[in-house]
Design an enzyme around this catalytic site. Sequence first.
Site, PDB file in Angstrom:
ATOM      1  N   ALA A 276      21.037  57.258  48.948  1.00 46.72           N
ATOM      2  CA  ALA A 276      21.390  56.476  47.772  1.00 46.72           C
ATOM      3  C   ALA A 276      21.126  57.219  46.474  1.00 46.72           C
ATOM      4  O   ALA A 276      21.730  56.922  45.454  1.00 46.72           O
ATOM      5  CB  ALA A 276      20.608  55.161  47.789  1.00 46.72           C
ATOM      6  N   ASP A 393       7.610  55.938  51.665  1.00 45.46           N
ATOM      7  CA  ASP A 393       8.826  55.815  52.491  1.00 45.46           C
ATOM      8  C   ASP A 393       8.694  56.602  53.792  1.00 45.46           C
ATOM      9  O   ASP A 393       9.569  57.399  54.144  1.00 45.46           O
ATOM     10  CB  ASP A 393      10.050  56.274  51.699  1.00 45.46           C
ATOM     11  CG  ASP A 393      11.360  55.768  52.317  1.00 45.46           C
ATOM     12  OD1 ASP A 393      11.302  54.834  53.143  1.00 45.46           O
ATOM     13  OD2 ASP A 393      12.423  56.311  51.986  1.00 45.46           O
TER      14      ASP A 393
END
Length: 529
Positions: A276, A393
């Site tokens: 993204a 993450d």
Amino acid sequence: MGSRENKERHQETSDVDFGDIQMQKELGNAAFTTSNKAVWRNKTIVVKNYTISNLSAATRKNEYSKLLKMNHENVLMFYGVSALFNDKPSLLMEYAECGSLHEQIHGKGIKNYSTRDALNWMYQCAKGLEFLHSLRIFHFNIKPRNLFLFNNHRQLKVGELGNHPGILKKCKSRPYMPPERYYDLNNGEKYDVYSFGMVLWEVITRKKHVYKLFGRDSGYQAPFTDFTEDLAPIRWLIECCRDRDPVNRPTMKSLATSIALEIEDINLGEIMGHGAYGVVYKSQLFDVPCAVKEVFVADDDTKKNIEREVKYLSRATHKNIVKLFGSKLSKDSKTLIVMEFADCGTLYDYVHKEEEQKRNEYSDSTALSWIRQLAEGLQYLHAMKPKPIIHRDIKTKNLLLTDNYRVLKIADFGTVREQATLMTKQFVGTAEYMAPEASLKYKYSEKSDVYSFGIVFWEVMSRKKPFYHLQNLPPVAIMHKVTKGERPPIEDTKDLKNVRTLIINCWNNNPEDRTCMKHLLCKLPEATE
């Protein structure tokens, strides 16, 4: 040079008859040594004579056996050892027709050089030292007088190897000695890195180090008053090299790549992945393969924040962490982050490979080895000073494999991702791996990484994708269920030792009840293969 040629060269030159050497003018002298220009076998060489030595010629010959066998374009070539008189050893080595780097920096009547020239020399110095360190050979006396120039000042070679560090306090070496000096010589690589940083400062500023007598920072100084804004990345490298804690200093390999980043344009190769907020390309700096992430940000403040974060993250030096070499702007002003290249792809691709219905098979021991390496890397990040690094993450797509799938490295640090997503208010993380407190309150801590670690632990041991049993629910629905206590089926893992207990502890709903990475490491089962 092939191994057979090296062997022949070693046999021919390891024992030299001093009578075959035609001595010429003296080139200089230092503590307990004199150096002469000479001719041997129709080539110009340098003969270094030890006027005082507690090592016999035979002992010195044995000490130099490694050097006689090796050949590298950035290491001075050694030809042999001979005995002059009183059994004092004489070393035969390559003659540097362009003199030393010291003469180039401080000599009178020398043609001026550019910053790019200086960085090219130091890149070659780093490559030479990287080669020596790979052979477990440490210099202990890196300084401009021991770096030599060839090929019309374009090529640099590391010379004067084999000195015992105990005598260096009597040489002109004090400005280049780290705080640990000759009291702690257990980490020769980081000793050389400190010296390298002092030389890098000297060759950039063209000045000599100044001694400060009093105060907490007494010793030889390398001030940055003359460093312009465009030299900020080099200043940062020097500061990292001069860290008082040897553990925090970079490796020579990472230094070479970071310097290459400053003098070489980045050419983006094939696309290895995208997401993204960026695209990852394969690239190469000189002869070093690397990965380059092009980050999708247009805001100048965000670019500066990413540069600052990358600078801090580049201090992380650990075998289980992908090394960040730095960031720079491309010709069209896009932010590029340059990092270590991992040749075996992601852990996700390896675990879930489904090409032609054939999955990769791996043992429980291999899985436990990967998990331990992940834990060691995270524990290192969480213990970093002055502030811990929280990844934010952790997932199998951000864990890379190298060395024939044996070594695991953590990549894609969430702090950089956080900067890239601030403008869009996106979550930092991936729904299947995100801790409940992160999705509810946007609150991250080291325990958030512990939760994600537990999901990865389950995934690697079960060989299944997290929350597969929820039949492809959208991310928001998965996050909602996680906050209500939903977890992947623990029965999909083998009840191996205390694996299930550890996984359940890692994904506890209450962050305070999760074990920290340091304690997890103590409880993880050992790989048995």
